[in-house]
Structure formats: structure tokens, C-alpha cells
Write a protein that holds these residues in place. Structure first.
Motif, PDB file in Angstrom:
ATOM      1  N   GLU A 105      46.824 -24.571 -45.712  1.00  0.00           N
ATOM      2  CA  GLU A 105      45.761 -25.008 -44.808  1.00  0.00           C
ATOM      3  C   GLU A 105      45.481 -26.499 -44.971  1.00  0.00           C
ATOM      4  OE1 GLU A 105      42.510 -22.456 -45.748  1.00  0.00           O
ATOM      5  OE2 GLU A 105      43.356 -20.729 -44.660  1.00  0.00           O
ATOM      6  N   GLU A 106      45.454 -26.973 -46.228  1.00  0.00           N
ATOM      7  CA  GLU A 106      45.226 -28.400 -46.460  1.00  0.00           C
ATOM      8  C   GLU A 106      46.339 -29.232 -45.843  1.00  0.00           C
ATOM      9  OE1 GLU A 106      44.802 -28.871 -50.681  1.00  0.00           O
ATOM     10  OE2 GLU A 106      42.780 -28.027 -50.713  1.00  0.00           O
ATOM     11  N   LEU A 112      47.521 -32.422 -39.036  1.00  0.00           N
ATOM     12  CA  LEU A 112      46.752 -32.648 -37.806  1.00  0.00           C
ATOM     13  C   LEU A 112      46.099 -34.023 -37.816  1.00  0.00           C
ATOM     14  CD1 LEU A 112      45.054 -29.173 -37.183  1.00  0.00           C
ATOM     15  CD2 LEU A 112      46.784 -30.296 -35.766  1.00  0.00           C
ATOM     16  N   ARG A 113      45.505 -34.398 -38.961  1.00  0.00           N
ATOM     17  CA  ARG A 113      44.878 -35.731 -39.060  1.00  0.00           C
ATOM     18  C   ARG A 113      45.921 -36.831 -38.872  1.00  0.00           C
ATOM     19  NH1 ARG A 113      42.161 -33.508 -43.490  1.00  0.00           N
ATOM     20  NH2 ARG A 113      43.574 -34.607 -44.890  1.00  0.00           N
ATOM     21  N   MET A 118      48.328 -40.885 -35.671  1.00  0.00           N
ATOM     22  CA  MET A 118      49.531 -41.442 -35.070  1.00  0.00           C
ATOM     23  C   MET A 118      49.350 -41.554 -33.547  1.00  0.00           C
ATOM     24  SD  MET A 118      53.461 -40.145 -35.476  1.00  0.00           S
ATOM     25  CE  MET A 118      53.166 -38.652 -34.572  1.00  0.00           C
ATOM     26  N   LEU A 119      48.782 -40.479 -32.946  1.00  0.00           N
ATOM     27  CA  LEU A 119      48.546 -40.544 -31.495  1.00  0.00           C
ATOM     28  C   LEU A 119      47.573 -41.657 -31.151  1.00  0.00           C
ATOM     29  CD1 LEU A 119      48.346 -36.762 -30.513  1.00  0.00           C
ATOM     30  CD2 LEU A 119      50.111 -38.404 -29.864  1.00  0.00           C
ATOM     31  N   ARG A 120      46.512 -41.797 -31.952  1.00  0.00           N
ATOM     32  CA  ARG A 120      45.546 -42.867 -31.728  1.00  0.00           C
ATOM     33  C   ARG A 120      46.232 -44.228 -31.854  1.00  0.00           C
ATOM     34  NH1 ARG A 120      42.074 -42.070 -35.858  1.00  0.00           N
ATOM     35  NH2 ARG A 120      41.554 -40.056 -34.974  1.00  0.00           N
TER      36      ARG A 120
END
Length: 156
Positions: A105-106, A112-113, A118-120
Motif C-alpha cells: 500500500e505504501e 501515485l504521488r 510527474m504529471l504535474r
């Protein structure tokens, strides 16, 4: 020939009776006492042997019972140890699975972060490139307009 004298026979019988009584008192009595003592000693020995044999049988039975009890206790201890080791194994396995799930999960959250970052970052770069492209288009448009105006002004 043979003369049989009744006094001799009488004295012989009396002598034999006296001898018998003396032997009975001094010889047969002690011999019988010794024989009775030996018989009693043998009987006592046999009685003691029987008692010792019975005691040995009882001890043997007790030892067999104790051995059986010890075997039962040993098998109970082994069963307990197996149950405890199985419980420990299950607990350790559950802890390891929980830890693996937590790490997964971590890692998913970190991924995801990182993806969002990266998308940002890509969006910022695309925005910067769009701004740069727009500036270039604007500069090129201004030059094209200036050049058009100059050409249009030259033609007048």
C-alpha cells in the motif's frame, strides 16, 4: 543251647526303655528342635520371598504406570509444543502478510504521488512550452505583420 532268662529280658527291656527315654530327652528333643527351627526358617524364608516377590510385582506395576504416565505427559508436551509452534507460525505468517500488505500500500501510494508529481511536472513543462511557442508565434506574427505592413506600405 540257649537259655532264656526272664530277668535278662526284663533288664534288657528296662535298659532299652531308659535308653529310649534318655535319647528322647537329650537326643531326639534337640534334633527335633533343630529340625523344627530349620523348617520354621525355611517357611519364614519362603514367606519373605513371597512378600518380596509381591513387593517387586507392585513396584514393577508402579514403574510401568509411571512410565505410561511419563509417556502420556511427554506426548502432551509434544502436542503442546506443536500447537504453540503452529500458533507462532500462523502469527508470524499473519504479521508478515500484514507487513507485506502495508509495504504494498505504501509503494502504491508513493507510486501515485510520484505519478501525480510527474504529471504535474509534465503539465508545467507543456504549459511552459505552450507559452514559449505562443511567444514565438506572437513574435513571428509580429514580424509577419511588420513585414506585411512594410510591404503594404512600400506598395503605396
Amino acid at each position: 543251647m540257649l537259655d532264656i532268662d526272664p530277668y535278662t529280658i526284663l533288664w534288657t527291656v528296662v535298659n532299652l526303655l531308659v535308653l529310649y527315654l534318655l535319647m528322647r530327652k537329650f537326643l531326639f528333643g534337640p534334633v527335633n528342635a533343630i529340625l523344627d527351627g530349620r523348617a520354621k526358617a525355611i517357611e519364614d524364608g519362603l514367606t519373605q520371598a513371597r512378600q518380596q516377590q509381591e513387593e517387586a510385582q507392585q513396584l514393577h506395576s508402579q514403574y510401568e504406570a509411571e512410565i505410561a504416565q511419563s509417556k502420556d505427559e511427554a506426548s502432551q508436551i509434544i502436542a503442546q509444543a506443536k500447537a504453540q509452534s503452529e500458533a507462532l507460525y500462523q502469527r508470524t505468517l499473519a504479521d508478515a502478510q500484514a507487513e507485506a500488505k502495508k509495504l504494498l500500500e505504501e509503494n502504491q501510494e508513493r507510486n501515485l504521488r510520484d505519478r501525480e508529481n510527474m504529471l504535474r511536472s509534465v503539465r508545467q513543462e507543456v504549459a511552459q512550452l505552450a507559452v514559449v511557442a505562443a511567444e514565438k508565434v506572437a513574435v513571428d506574427s509580429n514580424q509577419a505583420i511588420d513585414s506585411f505592413l512594410q510591404e503594404a506600405g512600400d506598395q503605396k
